[in-house]
Design an enzyme around this catalytic site. Structure first.
Site, PDB file in Angstrom:
ATOM      1  N   HIS A  73     -14.313 -13.688 -10.633  1.00  0.00           N
ATOM      2  CA  HIS A  73     -15.649 -14.904 -10.869  1.00  0.00           C
ATOM      3  C   HIS A  73     -15.474 -15.970 -10.775  1.00  0.00           C
ATOM      4  O   HIS A  73     -16.709 -16.441 -10.009  1.00  0.00           O
ATOM      5  CB  HIS A  73     -15.640 -15.047 -12.426  1.00  0.00           C
ATOM      6  CG  HIS A  73     -16.105 -15.843 -13.784  1.00  0.00           C
ATOM      7  ND1 HIS A  73     -15.754 -17.064 -13.187  1.00  0.00           N
ATOM      8  CD2 HIS A  73     -17.166 -15.252 -14.102  1.00  0.00           C
ATOM      9  CE1 HIS A  73     -16.705 -17.564 -14.105  1.00  0.00           C
ATOM     10  NE2 HIS A  73     -17.390 -16.576 -14.879  1.00  0.00           N
ATOM     11  N   HIS A 106     -18.026  -7.029 -21.381  1.00  0.00           N
ATOM     12  CA  HIS A 106     -18.074  -8.985 -19.981  1.00  0.00           C
ATOM     13  C   HIS A 106     -17.043  -9.004 -19.803  1.00  0.00           C
ATOM     14  O   HIS A 106     -15.627  -9.145 -19.635  1.00  0.00           O
ATOM     15  CB  HIS A 106     -17.882 -10.500 -21.420  1.00  0.00           C
ATOM     16  CG  HIS A 106     -17.927 -10.851 -19.878  1.00  0.00           C
ATOM     17  ND1 HIS A 106     -17.545 -12.132 -20.408  1.00  0.00           N
ATOM     18  CD2 HIS A 106     -19.575 -11.818 -18.972  1.00  0.00           C
ATOM     19  CE1 HIS A 106     -17.376 -12.976 -19.713  1.00  0.00           C
ATOM     20  NE2 HIS A 106     -18.740 -13.092 -19.200  1.00  0.00           N
TER      21      HIS A 106
END
Length: 237
Positions: free
Chosen positions: A50, A8
């Site tokens: 992100h 991730h």
């Protein structure tokens, strides 16, 4: 040795998330897949970060969309890293690991994000190495209009028949779901329909052990070495 799991944002427990160092460490550890996040710069360049803003991860402030790619790369991520472009990432990772590229789209917040991302992927001839994912249905539908060949998949919290119906309609062969809502029935339905199910984001070893009962489900994790420890204890590696 291949670790069948999804790293991730790379390896965020030890390296700054969504940076080349973080990604390359996941490759070094042998993970089969990597998840990363893509936004669009002011001048239309796909960049890997992100958040929609710079404040949490860099020494900059404000929205990603308000800066050119060159300006974005002048900011520091954890002092010694920079925000990479998608082009940089694909150049570094081609042939090394499968990529889950999440579009951080919200409606039409980033005009042409889908087109620009697909152009970079096609330029590197990496359609067979990526799946494009998003929480945004419209973003994935735009991707599908642009290409029938690229793999796509929704990101969701819970599951429903409607999500599976939409996936079949769009030719989506991937589904990313919050692990707390993954059920044995839904796992079986995805298997029957040829949809790869991924559970996100699992960092607790106890939950990792539970999901070992369902080897068809990919685990997405920040705890790369923790997951490897669980596999080792179970005799899987």
């Amino acid at each position: 040795m291949i670790i069948q799991a999804v790293a991730h944002r790379g390896y965020p427990k030890k390296y700054a998330e969504n940076t080349l160092s973080s990604f390359l460490k996941a490759v070094e550890l042998g993970f089969s897949h990597l998840e990363l996040d893509v936004h669009l710069s002011k001048d239309g360049i796909p960049v890997v970060i992100h958040d929609h803003t710079l404040d949490r991860m860099t020494n900059g402030t404000g929205r990603v969309v308000d800066y050119t790619a060159s300006e974005l790369q002048s900011f520091r991520v954890k002092q010694d890293e920079h925000i990479p472009t998608l082009e940089e990432v694909l150049r570094a990772l081609k042939g090394k690991i499968q990529l889950n590229i999440e579009l951080k789209q919200m409606g039409d917040y980033y005009p042409e994000l889908e087109k620009r991302v697909l152009e970079v992927i096609e330029a590197f001839d990496m359609l067979d190495q990526v799946v494009i994912t998003s929480f945004d249905f419209d973003a994935l539908e735009r991707i599908r209009q642009l290409s029938r060949d690229v793999r796509i998949g929704l990101i969701t919290f819970g599951g429903s028949k409607a999500i599976l119906d939409w996936s079949l309609e769009m030719g989506a062969t991937f589904l990313s779901m919050h692990y707390a809502f993954v059920t044995e029935h839904y796992i079986q339905r995805c298997q029957d329909l040829g949809i790869q199910l991924m559970a996100w984001t699992i960092n607790e070893s106890s939950v990792m052990k539970q999901f070992q009962e369902y080897p068809s489900v990919w685990i997405c994790t920040d705890e790369l070495e923790g997951f490897m420890d669980v596999l080792e204890m179970s005799g899987s590696i």
